[in-house]
Design an enzyme around this catalytic site. Sequence first.
Site, PDB file in Angstrom:
ATOM      1  CD  GLN A 147      -3.867  -0.025  -1.733  1.00 25.90           C
ATOM      2  OE1 GLN A 147      -4.081   0.609  -2.632  1.00 25.90           O
ATOM      3  NE2 GLN A 147      -3.379   0.807  -0.308  1.00 25.90           N
ATOM      4  CG  ASN A 205       0.101  -0.703   2.829  1.00 25.45           C
ATOM      5  OD1 ASN A 205       0.107  -1.234   3.125  1.00 25.45           O
ATOM      6  ND2 ASN A 205      -0.396   0.484   3.774  1.00 25.45           N
ATOM      7  CB  CYS A 233       0.979  11.546  13.144  1.00 27.29           C
ATOM      8  SG  CYS A 233       1.639  13.014  12.237  1.00 27.29           S
TER       9      CYS A 233
HETATM   10  C1  LIG Z   1      -6.190  -0.181   3.366  1.00 26.42           C
HETATM   11  C2  LIG Z   1      -5.266  -1.113   3.118  1.00 26.42           C
HETATM   12  C3  LIG Z   1      -6.079  -1.893   5.028  1.00 26.42           C
HETATM   13  C4  LIG Z   1      -7.365  -1.800   5.636  1.00 26.42           C
HETATM   14  O1  LIG Z   1      -8.117  -2.367   4.633  1.00 26.42           O
HETATM   15  P1  LIG Z   1     -10.171  -1.743   5.268  1.00 26.42           P
HETATM   16  O2  LIG Z   1     -10.970  -2.183   4.786  1.00 26.42           O
HETATM   17  O3  LIG Z   1      -9.687  -0.037   6.045  1.00 26.42           O
HETATM   18  O4  LIG Z   1     -10.079  -2.451   7.048  1.00 26.42           O
HETATM   19  C5  LIG Z   1      -5.462  -3.240   4.719  1.00 26.42           C
HETATM   20  N1  LIG Z   1      -4.496  -3.559   4.188  1.00 26.42           N
HETATM   21  C6  LIG Z   1      -3.798  -2.751   2.952  1.00 26.42           C
HETATM   22  C7  LIG Z   1      -3.114  -3.208   2.167  1.00 26.42           C
HETATM   23  C8  LIG Z   1      -5.018  -2.260   3.093  1.00 26.42           C
HETATM   24  O5  LIG Z   1      -4.380  -0.729   1.653  1.00 26.42           O
END
Ligand SMILES: *Cc1c(COP(=O)(O)O)cnc(C)c1O
Length: 413
Positions: free
Chosen positions: A190, A162, A337
């Site tokens: 992602q 991500n 942060c």
């Molecule tokens: C955004 C994200 C999550 C969390 O997903 P939610 O649906 O917000 O709980 C987990 N893993 C990756 C790689 C993400 O980008």
Amino acid sequence: MTLKFPIYLDHAATTPCDPRVVEAMLPYFTEKFGNPGSRNHQFGWQAEEAVDTARHQVASLIGADEKEIIFTSGSTESNNIAIKGAAYMYERAPAGAGKPRGHIITAIHEHKAVLDPCKRLQKEGFDVTFLEPGADGLITADMIRSALRDDTILVTIMWANNEIGTINEIRQIGALCHEHEIIFHTDATQWVGKMPTDVNRDNVDLLSMSGHKLYGPKGVGALYVRRRKPRVRLQSLVDGGGQERGFRSGTLNVTGIVGLGKAAEIALAEMESEGRRLLALRTKLENTVAGALDVVQVNGHREKRLPHITNISFGFVEGESLMMAVKEIACSSGSACTSASLEPSYVLKALGVGDELAHSSLRLSLGRWTTPEQTDYAAEAIIKSVRKLRELSPLYDMHKEGIDLSKVEWAHH
Ligand SMILES: *Cc1c(COP(=O)(O)O)cnc(C)c1O
């Protein structure tokens, strides 16, 4: 067209809901409000039919069978159900038996929604190996192979990262896991909806995805659970009405599920052209920035990367000042942060990026409504800001004069 500010370049954090998705959802708040568990009347049947349609749409996006899709509240929940559920189901020794309950392999630059469940299992008596990537950020099948043990029960490696967008060797890792009869989970949050996915070709047993990363609503996601070769079993974490094959009890979020389904359908139809469009935009953005500035580095593997994410470090600027200077661009920085301090990103650290460069990095992630005007503006704004900040930097002056800063003896205080 006039540009509106701030310009949103943070689609890896969340995406806006596609208006077509909202439209599909609306009737299910009001006139079609039934509980899909109500088997005795029209309202229930109508809701169940909508959920079935969504299940088909989501399954089609990843090459799965409808029966293999479990609806959840998002990827965090999907990861928890998959990782803890598999660990408890496939453990080799009971807790307190004087040996590990089982061995799990993951990587240090996974999302917290994978790392934290793994750390909890570690506290509960499982052994966990946290693999370290090389400078390109990739996790390969060879890395997994060298970490395998006789008691390895689960491998969990994200499809694409991500923060840097890098793509791991999922198909090869999956093949290796199947060869050794080890369950393979991937956090594909992602990846899914952006890149072609086929859980059978790609040898995936468990896959997490989330609505709000693919132009669907927040608070809804799915977990793919393989039903044959092998049939994956999971210990359930939430007990109740037995919905979703018992893997996830609780009345279904029908509106959210309808939205996720529609988002999946749109993503599948538009994936190829959209991927090409975003890659062209990102390439121009990176080339413009790297062409105008020196001491710039793009983090992670240059080719094995999602088309819409770029993570760039800028030498000789201070991270916080950089974020302040590019306020009109909504993006993420390489600083997280925490309550007390500004920590450099653990993902960039895992790649060996130094603290200074990690702090002064930006993650720009483009999306469905990102225009060339927006990325051009962003590139110019970044170039201008970095130049301005460097005018104030005595270190940058020394660098330009050819002084090797790594050899400078600093006065310590
Ligand atoms: C955004 C994200 C999550 C969390 O997903 P939610 O649906 O917000 O709980 C987990 N893993 C990756 C790689 C993400 O980008």
